[in-house]
Design a protein around this motif. Structure first.
Motif, PDB file in Angstrom:
ATOM      1  N   GLU A  57      -8.639   8.337 -10.230  1.00 12.43           N
ATOM      2  CA  GLU A  57      -9.058   9.486  -9.431  1.00 12.43           C
ATOM      3  C   GLU A  57      -9.481   9.079  -8.031  1.00 12.43           C
ATOM      4  OE1 GLU A  57     -11.090  12.799 -11.446  1.00 12.43           O
ATOM      5  OE2 GLU A  57     -11.532  11.338 -13.013  1.00 12.43           O
ATOM      6  N   VAL A  58      -9.651  10.089  -7.182  1.00  9.04           N
ATOM      7  CA  VAL A  58     -10.052   9.872  -5.802  1.00  9.04           C
ATOM      8  C   VAL A  58     -11.030  10.974  -5.385  1.00  9.04           C
ATOM      9  CG1 VAL A  58      -8.078  11.159  -4.863  1.00  9.04           C
ATOM     10  CG2 VAL A  58      -9.228   9.455  -3.449  1.00  9.04           C
ATOM     11  N   VAL A  59     -11.928  10.604  -4.473  1.00 10.38           N
ATOM     12  CA  VAL A  59     -12.907  11.543  -3.921  1.00 10.38           C
ATOM     13  C   VAL A  59     -13.247  11.055  -2.515  1.00 10.38           C
ATOM     14  CG1 VAL A  59     -14.949  10.310  -4.793  1.00 10.38           C
ATOM     15  CG2 VAL A  59     -15.042  12.775  -4.530  1.00 10.38           C
ATOM     16  N   ASP A  60     -13.709  11.949  -1.640  1.00  9.54           N
ATOM     17  CA  ASP A  60     -14.112  11.477  -0.319  1.00  9.54           C
ATOM     18  C   ASP A  60     -15.520  10.867  -0.397  1.00  9.54           C
ATOM     19  OD1 ASP A  60     -16.029  13.549  -0.117  1.00  9.54           O
ATOM     20  OD2 ASP A  60     -14.843  14.726   1.285  1.00  9.54           O
ATOM     21  N   TYR A  61     -15.981  10.281   0.675  1.00 13.28           N
ATOM     22  CA  TYR A  61     -17.269   9.569   0.683  1.00 13.28           C
ATOM     23  C   TYR A  61     -18.452  10.465   0.319  1.00 13.28           C
ATOM     24  CZ  TYR A  61     -15.431   5.297   2.969  1.00 13.28           C
ATOM     25  OH  TYR A  61     -14.778   4.130   3.265  1.00 13.28           O
ATOM     26  N   GLN A  62     -18.320  11.788   0.481  1.00  8.77           N
ATOM     27  CA  GLN A  62     -19.409  12.707   0.144  1.00  8.77           C
ATOM     28  C   GLN A  62     -19.280  13.288  -1.265  1.00  8.77           C
ATOM     29  OE1 GLN A  62     -17.956  12.753   3.383  1.00  8.77           O
ATOM     30  NE2 GLN A  62     -19.743  11.489   3.811  1.00  8.77           N
ATOM     31  N   GLY A  63     -18.249  12.894  -2.003  1.00 13.88           N
ATOM     32  CA  GLY A  63     -18.070  13.398  -3.361  1.00 13.88           C
ATOM     33  C   GLY A  63     -17.252  14.678  -3.417  1.00 13.88           C
ATOM     34  N   ARG A  64     -16.585  15.024  -2.333  1.00 12.08           N
ATOM     35  CA  ARG A  64     -15.761  16.232  -2.294  1.00 12.08           C
ATOM     36  C   ARG A  64     -14.278  15.847  -2.377  1.00 12.08           C
ATOM     37  NH1 ARG A  64     -19.463  17.330   2.340  1.00 12.08           N
ATOM     38  NH2 ARG A  64     -17.733  16.497   3.555  1.00 12.08           N
ATOM     39  N   LYS A  65     -13.438  16.851  -2.466  1.00 12.59           N
ATOM     40  CA  LYS A  65     -11.980  16.688  -2.478  1.00 12.59           C
ATOM     41  C   LYS A  65     -11.511  15.799  -3.638  1.00 12.59           C
ATOM     42  CE  LYS A  65     -11.741  17.175   2.519  1.00 12.59           C
ATOM     43  NZ  LYS A  65     -11.345  16.526   3.774  1.00 12.59           N
ATOM     44  N   ARG A  66     -12.157  15.917  -4.778  1.00 10.53           N
ATOM     45  CA  ARG A  66     -11.804  15.105  -5.945  1.00 10.53           C
ATOM     46  C   ARG A  66     -10.504  15.579  -6.568  1.00 10.53           C
ATOM     47  NH1 ARG A  66     -15.728  14.083 -11.202  1.00 10.53           N
ATOM     48  NH2 ARG A  66     -14.232  12.875 -12.413  1.00 10.53           N
ATOM     49  N   HIS A  67      -9.657  14.636  -6.903  1.00 10.16           N
ATOM     50  CA  HIS A  67      -8.467  14.967  -7.684  1.00 10.16           C
ATOM     51  C   HIS A  67      -7.971  13.727  -8.426  1.00 10.16           C
ATOM     52  CE1 HIS A  67      -6.365  13.603  -4.001  1.00 10.16           C
ATOM     53  NE2 HIS A  67      -5.396  13.277  -4.819  1.00 10.16           N
ATOM     54  N   THR A  68      -7.175  13.986  -9.447  1.00 13.80           N
ATOM     55  CA  THR A  68      -6.606  12.931 -10.277  1.00 13.80           C
ATOM     56  C   THR A  68      -5.277  12.485  -9.672  1.00 13.80           C
ATOM     57  OG1 THR A  68      -7.666  13.838 -12.241  1.00 13.80           O
ATOM     58  CG2 THR A  68      -5.799  12.352 -12.598  1.00 13.80           C
ATOM     59  N   VAL A  69      -5.146  11.186  -9.457  1.00 15.17           N
ATOM     60  CA  VAL A  69      -3.912  10.618  -8.924  1.00 15.17           C
ATOM     61  C   VAL A  69      -2.936  10.361 -10.060  1.00 15.17           C
ATOM     62  CG1 VAL A  69      -2.914   8.625  -7.720  1.00 15.17           C
ATOM     63  CG2 VAL A  69      -5.126   9.549  -6.995  1.00 15.17           C
ATOM     64  N   MET A  70      -3.472   9.856 -11.185  1.00 12.93           N
ATOM     65  CA  MET A  70      -2.622   9.455 -12.311  1.00 12.93           C
ATOM     66  C   MET A  70      -3.456   9.498 -13.578  1.00 12.93           C
ATOM     67  SD  MET A  70      -0.476   5.944 -12.205  1.00 12.93           S
ATOM     68  CE  MET A  70      -0.594   4.876 -13.595  1.00 12.93           C
ATOM     69  N   ILE A 101       1.542   1.842  -6.806  1.00 13.84           N
ATOM     70  CA  ILE A 101       1.468   3.238  -7.243  1.00 13.84           C
ATOM     71  C   ILE A 101       1.359   4.135  -6.019  1.00 13.84           C
ATOM     72  CG2 ILE A 101       0.109   4.910  -8.575  1.00 13.84           C
ATOM     73  CD1 ILE A 101      -1.113   2.362 -10.025  1.00 13.84           C
ATOM     74  N   ASP A 102       2.176   5.183  -5.948  1.00 15.35           N
ATOM     75  CA  ASP A 102       2.040   6.170  -4.877  1.00 15.35           C
ATOM     76  C   ASP A 102       0.654   6.789  -4.993  1.00 15.35           C
ATOM     77  OD1 ASP A 102       2.015   8.955  -3.774  1.00 15.35           O
ATOM     78  OD2 ASP A 102       4.053   8.413  -3.184  1.00 15.35           O
ATOM     79  N   ARG A 103      -0.164   6.642  -3.971  1.00 15.19           N
ATOM     80  CA  ARG A 103      -1.564   7.066  -4.074  1.00 15.19           C
ATOM     81  C   ARG A 103      -1.777   8.562  -3.931  1.00 15.19           C
ATOM     82  NH1 ARG A 103      -5.319   6.069   0.932  1.00 15.19           N
ATOM     83  NH2 ARG A 103      -3.917   6.449   2.666  1.00 15.19           N
ATOM     84  N   TYR A 104      -0.753   9.297  -3.583  1.00 12.75           N
ATOM     85  CA  TYR A 104      -0.911  10.732  -3.411  1.00 12.75           C
ATOM     86  C   TYR A 104      -0.635  11.522  -4.678  1.00 12.75           C
ATOM     87  CZ  TYR A 104      -1.209   9.372   1.412  1.00 12.75           C
ATOM     88  OH  TYR A 104      -1.598   8.773   2.574  1.00 12.75           O
ATOM     89  N   ASN A 105       0.261  10.996  -5.533  1.00  7.19           N
ATOM     90  CA  ASN A 105       0.562  11.752  -6.743  1.00  7.19           C
ATOM     91  C   ASN A 105       0.801  10.877  -7.977  1.00  7.19           C
ATOM     92  OD1 ASN A 105       3.127  10.733  -6.385  1.00  7.19           O
ATOM     93  ND2 ASN A 105       3.931  12.617  -5.476  1.00  7.19           N
ATOM     94  N   GLY A 106       0.591   9.582  -7.875  1.00  5.33           N
ATOM     95  CA  GLY A 106       0.721   8.699  -9.030  1.00  5.33           C
ATOM     96  C   GLY A 106       2.141   8.430  -9.467  1.00  5.33           C
ATOM     97  N   SER A 107       3.105   8.951  -8.742  1.00  4.31           N
ATOM     98  CA  SER A 107       4.498   8.707  -9.105  1.00  4.31           C
ATOM     99  C   SER A 107       4.945   7.381  -8.516  1.00  4.31           C
ATOM    100  CB  SER A 107       5.379   9.842  -8.567  1.00  4.31           C
ATOM    101  OG  SER A 107       5.394   9.802  -7.156  1.00  4.31           O
ATOM    102  N   ASP A 108       6.167   7.049  -8.766  1.00  2.00           N
ATOM    103  CA  ASP A 108       6.766   5.847  -8.186  1.00  2.00           C
ATOM    104  C   ASP A 108       5.931   4.602  -8.482  1.00  2.00           C
ATOM    105  OD1 ASP A 108       8.564   4.277  -6.773  1.00  2.00           O
ATOM    106  OD2 ASP A 108       7.598   4.651  -4.844  1.00  2.00           O
ATOM    107  N   VAL A 109       5.651   4.368  -9.766  1.00  2.00           N
ATOM    108  CA  VAL A 109       4.937   3.163 -10.184  1.00  2.00           C
ATOM    109  C   VAL A 109       5.949   2.048 -10.351  1.00  2.00           C
ATOM    110  CG1 VAL A 109       3.488   2.119 -11.958  1.00  2.00           C
ATOM    111  CG2 VAL A 109       3.192   4.537 -11.370  1.00  2.00           C
TER     112      VAL A 109
END
Length: 179
Positions: A57-70, A101-109
């Motif tokens: 997963e990824v999140v910004d430094y303030q804990g916002r914009k969280r989403h799962t990459v893979m 790993i493509d960091r935007y959507n987890g594809s192309d591993v």
């Protein structure tokens, strides 16, 4: 800032100043066993692997914009990650392969190489290193970092520092010496 994971009583991703002050939880929900962690210094994002939930997963430094990459079983074996440009680079502890790993959507591993007993990965590239500027822990005229007898730790800004002592010593009343 210092970023770190903790999967004690309450699993979380945290940040604090380099001197340990201003400790802040940036992720503390829907997280079980965060392990590997990597920073996108340019865009100010934190990536982490949760080996219990099988999520990257990824999140910004303030804990916002969280989403799962893979997500999935493949994530369970990731034990080290690094960010560079459009990709995450990871170590798979199951077969010691280095993955891209493509960091935007987890594809192309893609598997790039196998390294026996690899546990961590780091990217060293000039563009990932910020230019050093004058800071509070620079050596003084006597060559002592920040004027601190033992340890100089940067605070919330590059202009602030805290002196600390090695184990068994106590910080003197001057805030710099150790006894």
């Amino acid at each position: 800032k210092l970023f770190f994971t903790d999967y004690g009583n309450v699993a979380k991703v945290e940040r604090c100043d380099m001197d340990g002050m201003n400790r802040t939880w940036i992720v503390d929900s829907n997280i079980e066993q965060p392990t590997a962690l990597a920073l996108d210094l340019v865009n100010k994002y934190v990536y982490w692997v949760d080996i219990y939930l099988d999520n990257l997963e990824v999140v910004d430094y303030q804990g916002r914009k969280r989403h799962t990459v893979m997500r999935g079983r493949q994530v369970r074996h990731l034990c080290g990650i690094a960010v560079f440009e459009n990709y995450l680079y990871a170590v798979n502890s199951d077969n010691f392969s280095i993955l891209r790993i493509d960091r935007y959507n987890g594809s192309d591993v893609q598997s790039l190489a196998n390294l026996e007993n690899a546990k961590e990965i780091r990217v060293y590239q000039k563009r990932t290193q910020t230019a050093a500027r004058s800071h509070a822990c620079e050596a003084d005229a006597d060559g002592v970092p920040g004027g601190c007898a033992h340890l100089c730790l940067l605070g919330g800004t590059y202009k602030w520092r805290t002196c600390r002592c090695r184990t068994g010593f106590v910080l003197g009343s001057d805030g710099r010496s150790c006894k």
